[in-house]
Design a protein around this motif. Sequence first.
Motif, PDB file in Angstrom:
ATOM      1  N   CYS A 208      63.677   1.971  31.050  1.00 49.40           N
ATOM      2  CA  CYS A 208      64.933   2.661  30.729  1.00 49.40           C
ATOM      3  C   CYS A 208      65.135   3.800  31.728  1.00 49.40           C
ATOM      4  O   CYS A 208      64.223   4.596  31.972  1.00 49.40           O
ATOM      5  CB  CYS A 208      64.887   3.189  29.300  1.00 49.40           C
ATOM      6  N   ALA A 209      66.327   3.878  32.300  1.00 46.47           N
ATOM      7  CA  ALA A 209      66.609   4.925  33.285  1.00 46.47           C
ATOM      8  C   ALA A 209      66.622   6.310  32.661  1.00 46.47           C
ATOM      9  O   ALA A 209      66.481   7.308  33.368  1.00 46.47           O
ATOM     10  CB  ALA A 209      67.953   4.652  33.965  1.00 46.47           C
ATOM     11  N   ILE A 215      61.533  -1.487  28.039  1.00 53.31           N
ATOM     12  CA  ILE A 215      62.600  -2.051  27.209  1.00 53.31           C
ATOM     13  C   ILE A 215      62.097  -3.384  26.673  1.00 53.31           C
ATOM     14  O   ILE A 215      61.850  -4.318  27.441  1.00 53.31           O
ATOM     15  CB  ILE A 215      63.889  -2.235  28.022  1.00 53.31           C
ATOM     16  N   LEU A 216      61.945  -3.472  25.349  1.00 53.13           N
ATOM     17  CA  LEU A 216      61.309  -4.638  24.739  1.00 53.13           C
ATOM     18  C   LEU A 216      62.308  -5.597  24.117  1.00 53.13           C
ATOM     19  O   LEU A 216      62.012  -6.795  23.979  1.00 53.13           O
ATOM     20  CB  LEU A 216      60.300  -4.179  23.672  1.00 53.13           C
ATOM     21  N   GLN A 217      63.473  -5.122  23.715  1.00 48.52           N
ATOM     22  CA  GLN A 217      64.423  -6.003  23.044  1.00 48.52           C
ATOM     23  C   GLN A 217      65.762  -5.965  23.764  1.00 48.52           C
ATOM     24  O   GLN A 217      65.867  -6.495  24.858  1.00 48.52           O
ATOM     25  CB  GLN A 217      64.548  -5.588  21.567  1.00 48.52           C
ATOM     26  N   ASN A 218      66.768  -5.350  23.147  1.00 49.23           N
ATOM     27  CA  ASN A 218      68.087  -5.315  23.768  1.00 49.23           C
ATOM     28  C   ASN A 218      68.060  -4.463  25.029  1.00 49.23           C
ATOM     29  O   ASN A 218      67.399  -3.420  25.072  1.00 49.23           O
ATOM     30  CB  ASN A 218      69.115  -4.761  22.777  1.00 49.23           C
ATOM     31  N   ILE A 219      68.783  -4.918  26.019  1.00 49.49           N
ATOM     32  CA  ILE A 219      68.808  -4.218  27.305  1.00 49.49           C
ATOM     33  C   ILE A 219      70.249  -4.061  27.752  1.00 49.49           C
ATOM     34  O   ILE A 219      71.091  -4.939  27.529  1.00 49.49           O
ATOM     35  CB  ILE A 219      67.982  -4.985  28.362  1.00 49.49           C
ATOM     36  N   TRP A 227      68.878   0.209  30.754  1.00 42.73           N
ATOM     37  CA  TRP A 227      68.857   1.267  29.748  1.00 42.73           C
ATOM     38  C   TRP A 227      68.575   0.672  28.372  1.00 42.73           C
ATOM     39  O   TRP A 227      68.916  -0.481  28.103  1.00 42.73           O
ATOM     40  CB  TRP A 227      70.210   1.994  29.667  1.00 42.73           C
ATOM     41  N   HIS A 228      67.935   1.475  27.506  1.00 44.15           N
ATOM     42  CA  HIS A 228      68.005   1.188  26.072  1.00 44.15           C
ATOM     43  C   HIS A 228      69.459   1.406  25.656  1.00 44.15           C
ATOM     44  O   HIS A 228      70.058   2.412  26.054  1.00 44.15           O
ATOM     45  CB  HIS A 228      67.100   2.123  25.274  1.00 44.15           C
ATOM     46  N   PRO A 229      70.043   0.520  24.846  1.00 45.57           N
ATOM     47  CA  PRO A 229      71.449   0.741  24.458  1.00 45.57           C
ATOM     48  C   PRO A 229      71.683   2.101  23.824  1.00 45.57           C
ATOM     49  O   PRO A 229      72.727   2.727  24.048  1.00 45.57           O
ATOM     50  CB  PRO A 229      71.704  -0.398  23.456  1.00 45.57           C
ATOM     51  N   GLU A 230      70.711   2.601  23.039  1.00 49.02           N
ATOM     52  CA  GLU A 230      70.895   3.895  22.392  1.00 49.02           C
ATOM     53  C   GLU A 230      70.726   5.074  23.346  1.00 49.02           C
ATOM     54  O   GLU A 230      71.029   6.220  22.998  1.00 49.02           O
ATOM     55  CB  GLU A 230      69.916   4.050  21.225  1.00 49.02           C
ATOM     56  N   HIS A 231      70.254   4.824  24.562  1.00 49.34           N
ATOM     57  CA  HIS A 231      70.049   5.900  25.529  1.00 49.34           C
ATOM     58  C   HIS A 231      71.133   5.950  26.606  1.00 49.34           C
ATOM     59  O   HIS A 231      71.045   6.761  27.528  1.00 49.34           O
ATOM     60  CB  HIS A 231      68.679   5.760  26.199  1.00 49.34           C
ATOM     61  N   PHE A 232      72.135   5.067  26.491  1.00 44.36           N
ATOM     62  CA  PHE A 232      73.223   5.098  27.473  1.00 44.36           C
ATOM     63  C   PHE A 232      74.387   5.859  26.847  1.00 44.36           C
ATOM     64  O   PHE A 232      75.176   5.308  26.073  1.00 44.36           O
ATOM     65  CB  PHE A 232      73.633   3.674  27.849  1.00 44.36           C
ATOM     66  N   PHE A 233      74.495   7.157  27.164  1.00 43.25           N
ATOM     67  CA  PHE A 233      75.514   8.012  26.573  1.00 43.25           C
ATOM     68  C   PHE A 233      75.996   9.010  27.620  1.00 43.25           C
ATOM     69  O   PHE A 233      75.454   9.100  28.727  1.00 43.25           O
ATOM     70  CB  PHE A 233      74.968   8.750  25.338  1.00 43.25           C
ATOM     71  N   SER A 249      79.447   9.953  38.078  1.00 45.06           N
ATOM     72  CA  SER A 249      79.475  10.999  39.103  1.00 45.06           C
ATOM     73  C   SER A 249      78.042  11.414  39.414  1.00 45.06           C
ATOM     74  O   SER A 249      77.278  11.762  38.499  1.00 45.06           O
ATOM     75  CB  SER A 249      80.268  12.220  38.608  1.00 45.06           C
ATOM     76  N   GLU A 250      77.658  11.326  40.661  1.00 44.43           N
ATOM     77  CA  GLU A 250      76.321  11.688  41.129  1.00 44.43           C
ATOM     78  C   GLU A 250      75.229  10.942  40.365  1.00 44.43           C
ATOM     79  O   GLU A 250      74.186  11.486  40.014  1.00 44.43           O
ATOM     80  CB  GLU A 250      76.105  13.199  41.010  1.00 44.43           C
ATOM     81  N   GLY A 251      75.494   9.667  40.080  1.00 44.08           N
ATOM     82  CA  GLY A 251      74.493   8.828  39.425  1.00 44.08           C
ATOM     83  C   GLY A 251      74.361   9.037  37.941  1.00 44.08           C
ATOM     84  O   GLY A 251      73.435   8.489  37.325  1.00 44.08           O
ATOM     85  N   LYS A 252      75.256   9.801  37.318  1.00 50.06           N
ATOM     86  CA  LYS A 252      75.198  10.042  35.879  1.00 50.06           C
ATOM     87  C   LYS A 252      76.467   9.521  35.218  1.00 50.06           C
ATOM     88  O   LYS A 252      77.562   9.642  35.783  1.00 50.06           O
ATOM     89  CB  LYS A 252      75.031  11.538  35.584  1.00 50.06           C
ATOM     90  N   PRO A 253      76.346   8.975  33.999  1.00 54.17           N
ATOM     91  CA  PRO A 253      77.537   8.468  33.301  1.00 54.17           C
ATOM     92  C   PRO A 253      78.191   9.560  32.456  1.00 54.17           C
ATOM     93  O   PRO A 253      77.515  10.409  31.873  1.00 54.17           O
ATOM     94  CB  PRO A 253      76.955   7.359  32.413  1.00 54.17           C
TER      95      PRO A 253
END
Length: 382
Positions: A208-209, A215-219, A227-233, A249-253
């Motif tokens: 996960c970035a 990451i063991l399940q959903n990706i 990313w873990h789906p819950e960590h992409f915010f 912007s600058e590699g961040k969402p």
Amino acid sequence: MEELDMLLEELAANSMKNDSDKKLTLNLPAQSSGNTVTSGQSSEKDVYSQLPAPVSAEVMSPGTATRELDSIMNELLGLNLEVSEQMAEKDTKLEDKKETAGTNGEKDPAEGNASKNLSKNIDTIDNLLGTLSSDMEKMGVQTAAKGHCASCGKCIAGKIITALGKVWHPEHFVCVVCKEELGGKGFFEREGIPYCKVDYENMYSPRCAYCQGPILQNILTAMDRTWHPEHFFCSHCGERFGTEGFMESEGKPYCPKDFYMLFAPKCSGCGESVRENYLSAANGTWHPDCFVCSDCLKPFTDGCFLELDGRPLCSQHYHTRTGTLCATCNTPITGRCMSAMGRRFHPEHFVCAFCLRQLSQGVFKEQGGKPYCNSCHDKLFL
């Protein structure tokens, strides 16, 4: 037969004469007469008069033999473990001696003796296994090798594990990283090498970035990373992205709201973020609806504007602020200009206030804030 009978009678008579309490028992061979002659008291039991009951020779069942084999194998494994522990202690001592010998420049003979003892112990175990295999074959238990262990290369005669298209001793089928036995649990394989679950995930699962964890399940894949789906915010407000998506912007969402607030140019008119259509003018960025005269707030219908202190102005208000409106016609002066009485005039509009003749020579007299030619001034005010 008669001679035998006579011999027996003589023996019986001699026995009775010599000692009345003495007893003599004779067990005749079965080939002679089949009768047994007993002298002495008949109440005593003759141990030679009866043959022991025959005992049938039982063959050990395969199940019993297998249990015996397992017991012996456990003893051998215990022996091997004990030998290994002893050799480990010897190796530690040898290392200490070797360091000392290395300092003195001498070679410790204990090292060679330890190697010989280890080889001797291994040969002893192999011989015991060979003898055991031979004995089990005699008892009717098949002890043919089930294959060669993929780890140590030796024959497998006891328990066996089949995995990855090979056979293994149970104690040799282990994780290549942590050496944990894998026989009683699941395992993962990569390029023909077994791994336990933990080591496989740590080495080969995508990371996960955000948290750098496996990451063991959903990706979720975004911005060329996983990313873990819950960590992409959103990196600013921490909210997960909805249907509006995200911006980078600058590699961040970022969510669109925070992205425009943080990075989008601001309208020089209203101060809000400029998201779509915009204008660049007067050293600033504008919403199209915000680009108007700063004084009258009217749009520039002809597309022309004048700038003063970074603010766009229509021609009228620009000249008003700069004082370049004709004091007579109240229109901007774009050409020649006459300055008098603190005001500016078109040359043709600088005239006598009474006779309206142009004061082209620049000679005039002022009365009440108005210009007069000399003759009119004299007539009117003298």
